[in-house]
Scaffold this motif. Structure first.
Motif, short mmCIF file in Angstrom:
data_model
loop_
_atom_site.label_atom_id
_atom_site.label_comp_id
_atom_site.label_asym_id
_atom_site.label_seq_id
_atom_site.Cartn_x
_atom_site.Cartn_y
_atom_site.Cartn_z
N GLU A 63 34.92 50.75 47.89
CA GLU A 63 36.13 51.51 47.56
C GLU A 63 37.31 50.57 47.48
O GLU A 63 37.39 49.60 48.24
N PHE A 64 38.19 50.91 46.56
CA PHE A 64 39.41 50.13 46.37
C PHE A 64 40.52 51.12 46.00
O PHE A 64 40.37 51.90 45.07
N THR A 65 41.61 51.09 46.77
CA THR A 65 42.75 51.97 46.48
C THR A 65 43.78 51.21 45.66
O THR A 65 44.27 50.15 46.08
N VAL A 66 44.11 51.74 44.49
CA VAL A 66 45.07 51.10 43.60
C VAL A 66 46.48 51.34 44.14
O VAL A 66 46.88 52.49 44.34
N THR A 67 47.21 50.25 44.39
CA THR A 67 48.57 50.37 44.91
C THR A 67 49.56 49.93 43.82
O THR A 67 49.15 49.37 42.78
N PRO A 68 50.86 50.13 44.06
CA PRO A 68 51.85 49.68 43.07
C PRO A 68 51.77 48.18 42.78
O PRO A 68 52.19 47.73 41.71
N ASP A 69 51.22 47.40 43.71
CA ASP A 69 51.06 45.95 43.47
C ASP A 69 50.03 45.64 42.39
O ASP A 69 49.93 44.49 41.95
N HIS A 70 49.24 46.62 42.02
CA HIS A 70 48.11 46.38 41.11
C HIS A 70 48.36 46.88 39.70
O HIS A 70 47.42 46.98 38.90
N GLN A 71 49.63 47.18 39.38
CA GLN A 71 49.94 47.78 38.07
C GLN A 71 49.89 46.76 36.94
O GLN A 71 50.20 45.59 37.10
N GLY A 72 49.53 47.28 35.77
CA GLY A 72 49.71 46.57 34.51
C GLY A 72 50.74 47.37 33.74
O GLY A 72 51.95 47.10 33.78
N PRO A 74 53.03 50.79 33.38
CA PRO A 74 53.67 51.55 34.46
C PRO A 74 52.75 52.65 35.01
O PRO A 74 52.26 53.49 34.26
N GLY A 75 52.54 52.58 36.31
CA GLY A 75 51.75 53.62 36.97
C GLY A 75 50.25 53.49 36.81
O GLY A 75 49.50 54.33 37.32
N LEU A 76 49.81 52.46 36.12
CA LEU A 76 48.37 52.31 35.89
C LEU A 76 47.87 50.94 36.35
O LEU A 76 48.59 49.94 36.27
N ALA A 77 46.62 50.93 36.80
CA ALA A 77 46.01 49.67 37.27
C ALA A 77 45.90 48.67 36.12
O ALA A 77 45.58 49.04 34.98
N HIS A 78 46.16 47.41 36.45
CA HIS A 78 45.98 46.31 35.49
C HIS A 78 44.48 46.12 35.23
O HIS A 78 43.67 46.17 36.17
N GLY A 79 44.12 45.88 33.98
CA GLY A 79 42.71 45.68 33.65
C GLY A 79 42.09 44.50 34.37
O GLY A 79 40.91 44.54 34.77
N GLY A 80 42.87 43.44 34.58
CA GLY A 80 42.34 42.28 35.30
C GLY A 80 42.06 42.59 36.76
O GLY A 80 41.12 42.07 37.35
#
Ligand code: MFK
Length: 194
Positions: A63-72, A74-80
């Motif tokens: 499990e991995f929780t997407v936080t604001p540090d992980h954005q690409g 706005p509001g979405l996880a970066h693909g990398g």
């Protein structure tokens, strides 16, 4: 669209993976293999802090929780970052084989956007082994372990000796990791002998 390149298709003489007799029991948390790993280490404030758990056979869940540090976007996880989650989950499978291996190739399908705040539920398995080559796949779902697929990963890991890290890593980090009082982490990084 989905698919993998020829490099990720096991050769005809590949064999099924063999779970190591001393692999962690199904359901057991694997813990971080290295405190400063961006994927799983607790010492990385903006890292993924991905938590992987042994499954049956040569499988894991994570499990991995997407936080604001992980954005690409706005509001979405970066693909990398999502690729990192796949890479880390796939990499953790090698501990069930008791093999030290690094990613040679990783392919990803991005199926759905993953919003900040989402828990990505991952599952991964080794599908085949051929000499030093370890073939594996992973799936990440959102909305629960049985939710819709958001990402898929297909990987080829290559078994390496400890020299891979000693010869290529910075001496200060290598020394620190080798002196890690956590025996399991030290074994995962440096003391696995086939
Ligand atoms: C605690 C343990 C560590 C856990 C880390 C978990 C973190 C998550 C995993 C990672 O992110 S690891 C970091 C990212 N990966 C790397 O930094 C690896 C960089 N690449 C290398 O160091 C070398 O290219 C590598 C060790 C992968 C291979 O070099 P080698 O000289 O050892 O092997 P060689 O090139 O002879 O290839 C061996 C076989 O693998 C095949 N191969 C190697 N790289 C490939 C590739 N990229 N694509 C397809 N096949 C590949 C190659 O064709 C060959 O097949 P055959 O045996 O059939 O001839």
């Amino acid at each position: 669209m989905t698919g993998t390149s020829a490099a990720l298709t096991p050769p005809a003489d590949a064999i099924p993976p063999v779970r190591h007799p001393e692999a962690p029991a199904p359901g057991e948390l694997l813990g971080a293999h290295y405190e400063h790993c961006f994927g799983c280490g607790g010492g990385q404030p903006h890292g993924l802090h991905l938590a992987a758990r042994a499954g049956e056979g040569v499988t894991v869940t994570a499990e991995f929780t997407v936080t604001p540090d992980h954005q690409g976007a706005p509001g979405l996880a970066h693909g990398g970052v999502l690729a990192t989650a796949l890479d880390e989950t796939l990499g953790s499978l090698n501990w069930l084989l008791r093999v030290i291996a690094v990613t040679g190739r990783l392919e990803t399908d991005y199926v759905r956007p993953v919003p900040v705040g989402t828990v990505l539920h991952l599952e991964a398995e080794v599908t085949a082994v051929s000499g030093r080559k370890i073939y594996s796949t992973a799936t990440g779902r959102i909305g629960g372990p049985d939710g819709p697929v958001a990402v898929r990963g297909y990987a080829l890991f290559i078994e390496v000796k400890v020299d891979h890290f000693i010869d290529n890593g910075r001496p200060e980090e290598i020394q620190a990791a080798m002196s890690d009082p956590d025996q399991v982490r030290r074994a995962r990084a440096f003391e696995v002998n086939p």
